[in-house]
Design a protein around this motif. Sequence first.
Motif, PDB file in Angstrom:
ATOM      1  N   LEU A 214       0.911  -1.306   0.169  1.00 56.12           N
ATOM      2  CA  LEU A 214       0.268   0.465  -0.272  1.00 56.12           C
ATOM      3  C   LEU A 214       0.836   1.316  -0.086  1.00 56.12           C
ATOM      4  CD1 LEU A 214      -2.912  -0.625   2.478  1.00 56.12           C
ATOM      5  CD2 LEU A 214      -2.957  -0.456  -0.270  1.00 56.12           C
ATOM      6  N   GLU A 215       1.882   1.569   0.469  1.00 59.56           N
ATOM      7  CA  GLU A 215       3.291   2.286   0.326  1.00 59.56           C
ATOM      8  C   GLU A 215       3.531   2.963  -1.288  1.00 59.56           C
ATOM      9  OE1 GLU A 215       3.317  -0.530   1.531  1.00 59.56           O
ATOM     10  OE2 GLU A 215       3.296  -0.392   4.258  1.00 59.56           O
ATOM     11  N   GLY A 216       2.782   4.462  -1.540  1.00 57.29           N
ATOM     12  CA  GLY A 216       3.689   4.464  -2.397  1.00 57.29           C
ATOM     13  C   GLY A 216       1.774   4.498  -3.306  1.00 57.29           C
ATOM     14  N   LEU A 217       1.795   3.474  -3.245  1.00 57.51           N
ATOM     15  CA  LEU A 217       0.109   3.389  -3.926  1.00 57.51           C
ATOM     16  C   LEU A 217      -0.477   4.761  -4.502  1.00 57.51           C
ATOM     17  CD1 LEU A 217      -1.770   1.537  -5.669  1.00 57.51           C
ATOM     18  CD2 LEU A 217      -2.511   0.768  -3.665  1.00 57.51           C
ATOM     19  N   LYS A 218      -1.061   5.473  -3.661  1.00 56.39           N
ATOM     20  CA  LYS A 218      -1.800   6.962  -3.770  1.00 56.39           C
ATOM     21  C   LYS A 218      -0.961   7.876  -4.813  1.00 56.39           C
ATOM     22  CE  LYS A 218      -4.546  10.663  -0.601  1.00 56.39           C
ATOM     23  NZ  LYS A 218      -3.949  11.177  -1.318  1.00 56.39           N
ATOM     24  N   ARG A 219       0.158   7.676  -4.118  1.00 54.53           N
ATOM     25  CA  ARG A 219       0.854   8.557  -4.963  1.00 54.53           C
ATOM     26  C   ARG A 219       1.020   8.232  -6.583  1.00 54.53           C
ATOM     27  NH1 ARG A 219       4.429  12.549  -5.980  1.00 54.53           N
ATOM     28  NH2 ARG A 219       6.201  12.322  -7.848  1.00 54.53           N
ATOM     29  N   MET A 220       0.591   6.923  -6.570  1.00 52.18           N
ATOM     30  CA  MET A 220       1.559   6.458  -8.194  1.00 52.18           C
ATOM     31  C   MET A 220      -0.197   6.300  -8.672  1.00 52.18           C
ATOM     32  SD  MET A 220       2.346   3.010  -8.733  1.00 52.18           S
ATOM     33  CE  MET A 220       4.552   2.645  -7.679  1.00 52.18           C
ATOM     34  N   ALA A 225      -3.477   9.104 -12.695  1.00 52.02           N
ATOM     35  CA  ALA A 225      -4.920   9.662 -12.730  1.00 52.02           C
ATOM     36  C   ALA A 225      -5.611   7.692 -12.729  1.00 52.02           C
ATOM     37  CB  ALA A 225      -5.433   9.726 -14.465  1.00 52.02           C
ATOM     38  N   ALA A 226      -4.645   6.853 -12.689  1.00 48.28           N
ATOM     39  CA  ALA A 226      -5.538   5.987 -12.368  1.00 48.28           C
ATOM     40  C   ALA A 226      -6.676   5.230 -10.848  1.00 48.28           C
ATOM     41  CB  ALA A 226      -5.052   4.359 -12.106  1.00 48.28           C
ATOM     42  N   LYS A 230     -13.871   1.059  -5.491  1.00 47.49           N
ATOM     43  CA  LYS A 230     -14.669   1.358  -4.519  1.00 47.49           C
ATOM     44  C   LYS A 230     -14.212   0.741  -3.410  1.00 47.49           C
ATOM     45  CE  LYS A 230     -15.444   5.296  -4.798  1.00 47.49           C
ATOM     46  NZ  LYS A 230     -13.982   6.674  -3.590  1.00 47.49           N
ATOM     47  N   GLY A 231     -14.575  -0.868  -3.838  1.00 45.49           N
ATOM     48  CA  GLY A 231     -14.718  -2.175  -3.827  1.00 45.49           C
ATOM     49  C   GLY A 231     -13.354  -2.539  -3.369  1.00 45.49           C
ATOM     50  N   LEU A 232     -12.271  -2.323  -4.491  1.00 50.89           N
ATOM     51  CA  LEU A 232     -11.078  -2.770  -4.201  1.00 50.89           C
ATOM     52  C   LEU A 232     -10.231  -2.125  -3.138  1.00 50.89           C
ATOM     53  CD1 LEU A 232      -8.086  -4.894  -5.129  1.00 50.89           C
ATOM     54  CD2 LEU A 232      -7.977  -3.082  -7.137  1.00 50.89           C
ATOM     55  N   GLU A 233     -10.627  -1.130  -3.328  1.00 52.10           N
ATOM     56  CA  GLU A 233     -10.133  -0.192  -2.146  1.00 52.10           C
ATOM     57  C   GLU A 233     -10.613  -0.382  -0.912  1.00 52.10           C
ATOM     58  OE1 GLU A 233      -9.265   4.623  -1.731  1.00 52.10           O
ATOM     59  OE2 GLU A 233     -10.663   3.987  -2.947  1.00 52.10           O
TER      60      GLU A 233
END
Length: 296
Positions: A214-220, A225-226, A230-233
């Motif tokens: 999960l580290e870095g996933l938000k920035r990536m 723009a991916a 909602k379910g996966l998150e």
Amino acid sequence: MRIDEILARSDGDPLFSFEFFPPKTDAGEENLFAALRELQALEPDYVSVTYGAGGSTRTKTIDIVAQIKQQFGLDAMAHFTCVNATRDELRATLDQMRDAGIENVLALRGDPPPGVEGWEKTEDGLEYSRELVELIRDEYDVAIGAAAFPETHIHATSPEDDLRFLKEKVDAGAHFLVTQLFFDNAVYFDFVERARAIGITVPIIPGVMPIVKLEGLKRMTELSAAVLPKGLERELEARRADPEAVSELGVSYATLQCAELLAGGAPGIHFYTLNRSPATRAILSALKLHAPWRRG
């Protein structure tokens, strides 16, 4: 071998490829080549090596691509950008690629150097990736790939304009397209349909990144723009305290994602490996056993 020639083969099987980035340390380089050794057994159709921001790994990218070809016997593609380079400097780099036996180039505009806000054209350089495609097409005998953005490039004024610019790259000579990562297959299938509707006929290879941390996933996802479904998150967040469970879910999700893409007619899968092998090995091994493209 040229990637456009691999894509034109007649056996109907999809193309599988892995993307790596040039490491910054000796330990990182050891990890990269360990991953390559492990993934080599899966017989990828090609691997690709990225360019650092601002063209910062230009020479290292070429060296690693040449080493992959020589040491591992794998076809390889070098990423190539317009950033911080004049036309003559771009030609000099392309000459180095040619002399190293590189037959495949992914032509990109590229991101600005770290700390620089916004895109600025280099004096006597190129403004757009379309111009880079044209330069390569006119002066070098290589297969040319270009990037596609199913969820629209972050700097595009609209999805329609983004597709129009993509068609310009294809009309300029791009032989195939590789998409930015995405997590909702409906986005890819809709994008392909819209691309075909405006006359883009070249293969559009989906890019898939297995989520293993999960580290870095938000920035990536922000940079690409991916959008995370909602379910996966929700399921990833529920496992935040258990990194192993996050990885297990990420590998399972990516395997199902790839199977659906291939059954739906995607010409292959381009894996964003982040220089790691276990997730990609598990996914591709399962795909080759199941062969969903034969059941679509």
